[in-house]
Design an enzyme around this catalytic site. Structure first.
Site: not given
Length: 572
Positions: A500-502
C-alpha cells in the site's frame, strides 16, 4: 484540436492538486486542472453498493484499460497488477481512502543521519538508497496544522508543544495545538486493543482520521455507517478534496476542471522550459493547454510515466531527469496481518469507519531501541476491519486459520460464526528505498490510449524488511494473546509485489545530482515544472502518506504565490 491558455495547468486534481488549485486560484492565478476520471458528487455514493465499489472498484483505475505491470526483478517479464488502489476521479484517492491522517515523526525526515548517529552506518543495508529529506518536521509543521484545520481531521494530541498527553500519541513530534475535532467514537475492537496494549506497557490511542467526529465548517459529522475504505462518503463527513478544496477552487472563479482528460505529454521548448501539456479529451480529441507553470500531481506511476514520455532532443532521458533518478527508489508499505477471533465477545468491526481504528506507535520509526534487532526503522500497529472494506463480500478476502479450507461449507460456516467476532491487526512497515526498485515504461503492455503502461520492478523481500515484518508479527501475536482472543493467526505475506501507499520515483533532495526536485517539488532542471505528491518522498515512514502530501502541497502553494510568482526562477 483545442488550444487553451492559462497561468497554471495542474495534472491530477487529488490530494495535492486540489489544494494547489484552490490556493493558487485564491491568489488570482488562472488554473486549469486535468483529471482522467469524472467529478462525482456526494449523492453518487448512495446507496452503499458493495458490488460497485469493492468488487468492481468503481472509484479506482480499471486494470484492463489503465494497467500497471509488475515484476520482481529485471530478468522476468512484467504482468498486470490485479488491483490498483489509487484514485480515478476528481479528488483522487481521498474520495475512497480510509482517511487515516498522520504527521510524520521528527526522525522520519532524517532517517539516514539519525540512524547513523545512533547505531552507526553499518546497520543501513549496503544496497539501500536511504536518504534524509531536505526539510524538517518543524519546516512542515505549520502546513500540517493548516491541513488538519482547513480539511477537518479528528484526533487527540499526544505532544502539545513538548507536553506529553496520555491517550494521544506520545511519540508524535510537538504540535502547536490539538486537532480541530475530537477523536471518533471507540468501537469494540478499539476498546479491546487498547486494554491489551496497556497491559503490555504500550501507549494506545485513537487513530487520527480526516473524518468529522462532529459538524464542522458546514459539513455533518460521521454517521458510523461502516462504508469508508473503497467508498465515497454519502453525507460528506469524510474530508476528501472533493468536498473541501474543490468547492474552494470553484468559488475563486479562476479554476476550470477538465474531466475525462488524459494527459500524455508535458510540452517543452528549446530554452529548457515547459510550455504546457497535451491531453486526450473524452471524445478522443487531441488538445493542448499552454501555461506559464506546469504542476504534476497525479499518482506516482503517472508522474514518472509523464516525465519519461515527454523526452526531447534537449531532454533525451525524459523531463527533469538529468540526474538519472526519475523512476528510482520505489517504496511501498507492506501490511502483514494478524487476525484475532473471539468465542466470548462480538467486536463488530464492520460498524463505524474502516481501516485502522486504534493504534500503537511504540515500534514505529526509531521509537524503540533497535540494538539487538537485525533491522532498522519500524511500523505502527493498528487494529481494524478484517478486510478494510467493511462488508460481507470483502470479508471473503480473509484467509482463514490453519485447518479451515479457503472455500466450501467449512469456510462458509467460519465466516458466519466469526464475521462479527473477528478483527485484523496490521503492521504498516516502513520499507527502505532501494535504487533498483523502479518505475519505467513497459515495452509490452499499453493502455486504452496506446501509451506504455507504467512498469514496477520491485521485491520487498529483503533481509531488513523480512526481519522487520517478523518482529512486528510477533508483537501483534502478543497483543492478540493479551486481548484474550480464542483464535490468533497470520495472513500469508504475498509474492513480493508492492503493498500500500506507493512512494518514490521523483525524490526530493538538496543536490540536483542525486534528486529530481527540491523541497518545494520544483524540478532542478526546469524551474517552471513542479512535481507534488508522494513520488517526491526520499523515505516513507511507517504512516499513511496523505496528510504529508497535503502539507507539502500547502507549502509549495505558499512558495509559488509568495516567492515564485515574483521571481520565477529556482526556489532556494
Amino acid at each position: 484540436m483545442a488550444i487553451e491558455n492559462t497561468d497554471v495547468v495542474i495534472v491530477g486534481v487529488g490530494a495535492a492538486g486540489g489544494i494547489l488549485a484552490a490556493e493558487l486560484g485564491k491568489a488570482g492565478m488562472k488554473v486549469i486542472g486535468l483529471e482522467r476520471g469524472p467529478r462525482l458528487a456526494t449523492e453518487d455514493f448512495t446507496p452503499h453498493d458493495e458490488l460497485r465499489f469493492f468488487q468492481r472498484q468503481d472509484l479506482r483505475p480499471n486494470i484492463k484499460r489503465q494497467p500497471v505491470t509488475w515484476r520482481p526483478n529485471a530478468n522476468v517479464r512484467a504482468t498486470p497488477l490485479p488491483v490498483l488502489n489509487y484514485g480515478n476521479q476528481a479528488g483522487g484517492g481521498t474520495v475512497h481512502y480510509g482517511s487515516v491522517s498522520w504527521r510524520f515523526h521528527e526522525d522520519d525526515f532524517r532517517a539516514r543521519s539519525h540512524t547513523i548517529e545512533r547505531y552507526g552506518a553499518s546497520v543501513i543495508p549496503l544496497d539501500s538508497s536511504l536518504a534524509d529529506w531536505p526539510l524538517s518536521h518543524a519546516d512542515l509543521e505549520p502546513y500540517y496544522d493548516r491541513a488538519e484545520y482547513e480539511l477537518g481531521v479528528s484526533g487527540k494530541a499526544g505532544n502539545l508543544q513538548g507536553n506529553k498527553i496520555d491517550g494521544g500519541n506520545v511519540f508524535e513530534a510537538p504540535r502547536r495545538r490539538d486537532y480541530p475535532l475530537p477523536p471518533l467514537q471507540d468501537d469494540q475492537s478499539g476498546v479491546v486493543f487498547r486494554g491489551a496494549a496497556k497491559k503490555l506497557g504500550h501507549h494506545p490511542f485513537p487513530t487520527p482520521r480526516a473524518i468529522l467526529s462532529e459538524d464542522y465548517n458546514g459539513r455533518p459529522g460521521c454517521t458510523y455507517c461502516g462504508f469508508c475504505q473503497a467508498f465515497g462518503c454519502h453525507v460528506g463527513a469524510k474530508s476528501s478534496i472533493l468536498v473541501t478544496k474543490l468547492p474552494e477552487a470553484d468559488a475563486t472563479g479562476n479554476f476550470k476542471l477538465v474531466t475525462g482528460g488524459m494527459c500524455y505529454r508535458v510540452n517543452s521548448d528549446n530554452s529548457g522550459r515547459v510550455t504546457g501539456v497535451a491531453y486526450y479529451g473524452p471524445d478522443g480529441s487531441d488538445n493542448t493547454v499552454e501555461a506559464e507553470l506546469v504542476i504534476l500531481s497525479p499518482f506516482i506511476y503517472d508522474n514518472t510515466r509523464l516525465l519519461l514520455l515527454s523526452k526531447t532532443d534537449r531532454f533525451p532521458s525524459g523531463l527533469a531527469n538529468s540526474s538519472g533518478e526519475v523512476g528510482k527508489h520505489l517504496m511501498a508499505h507492506m501490511m502483514p496481518n494478524v487476525f484475532v477471533a473471539f468465542d466470548d465477545r462480538y467486536v463488530n468491526v464492520f460498524m463505524g469507519p474502516s481501516a485502522q481504528k486504534h493504534t500503537i506507535d511504540d515500534f514505529n520509526a526509531d521509537n524503540f531501541d533497535h540494538h539487538g534487532v537485525n533491522f532498522i526503522r519500524g511500523s505502527q500497529i493498528s487494529i481494524g476491519t478484517i478486510n478494510l472494506q467493511g462488508g460481507p463480500i470483502g470479508a471473503t478476502t480473509m484467509n482463514p486459520p490453519s485447518g479451515i479450507p479457503r472455500w466450501g461449507a467449512a469456510y462458509r460456516d467460519f465466516l458466519a460464526t466469526y464475521f462479527a467476532r473477528c478483527a485484523a491487526m496490521v503492521a504498516q512497515t516502513e520499507n527502505l528505498p532501494y535504487a533498483d526498485q523502479t518505475i519505467d515504461l513497459d515495452p509490452n503492455v499499453r493502455d486504452q490510449w496506446g501509451l506504455p503502461a507504467p512498469r514496477l520492478t520491485y521485491d520487498w523481500r529483503r533481509p531488513n524488511e523480512l526481519a522487520r515484518v517478523e518482529f512486528m508479527v510477533q508483537k501483534m501475536e502478543e497483543l492478540g494473546r493479551a486481548m484474550g482472543a480464542t483464535h490468533i493467526w497470520r495472513s500469508p505475506l504475498g509474492p513480493g509485489a508492492p503493498g500500500a501507499h506507493h512512494e518514490g520515483g521523483t525524490r526530493m533532495g538538496n543536490d540536483p545530482k542525486t534528486s529530481v526536485v527540491n523541497r518545494y517539488g520544483q524540478s532542478w532542471d526546469i524551474p517552471n515544472l513542479f512535481i507534488i505528491g508522494s513520488s517526491t518522498f526520499p523515505s516513507m515512514g511507517g504512516f499513511n502518506p496523505t496528510l504529508t502530501i497535503q502539507a507539502l502541497a500547502y507549502m509549495s502553494a505558499d512558495a509559488i504565490v509568495n516567492r515564485y510568482r515574483k521571481n520565477p526562477g529556482p526556489l532556494l
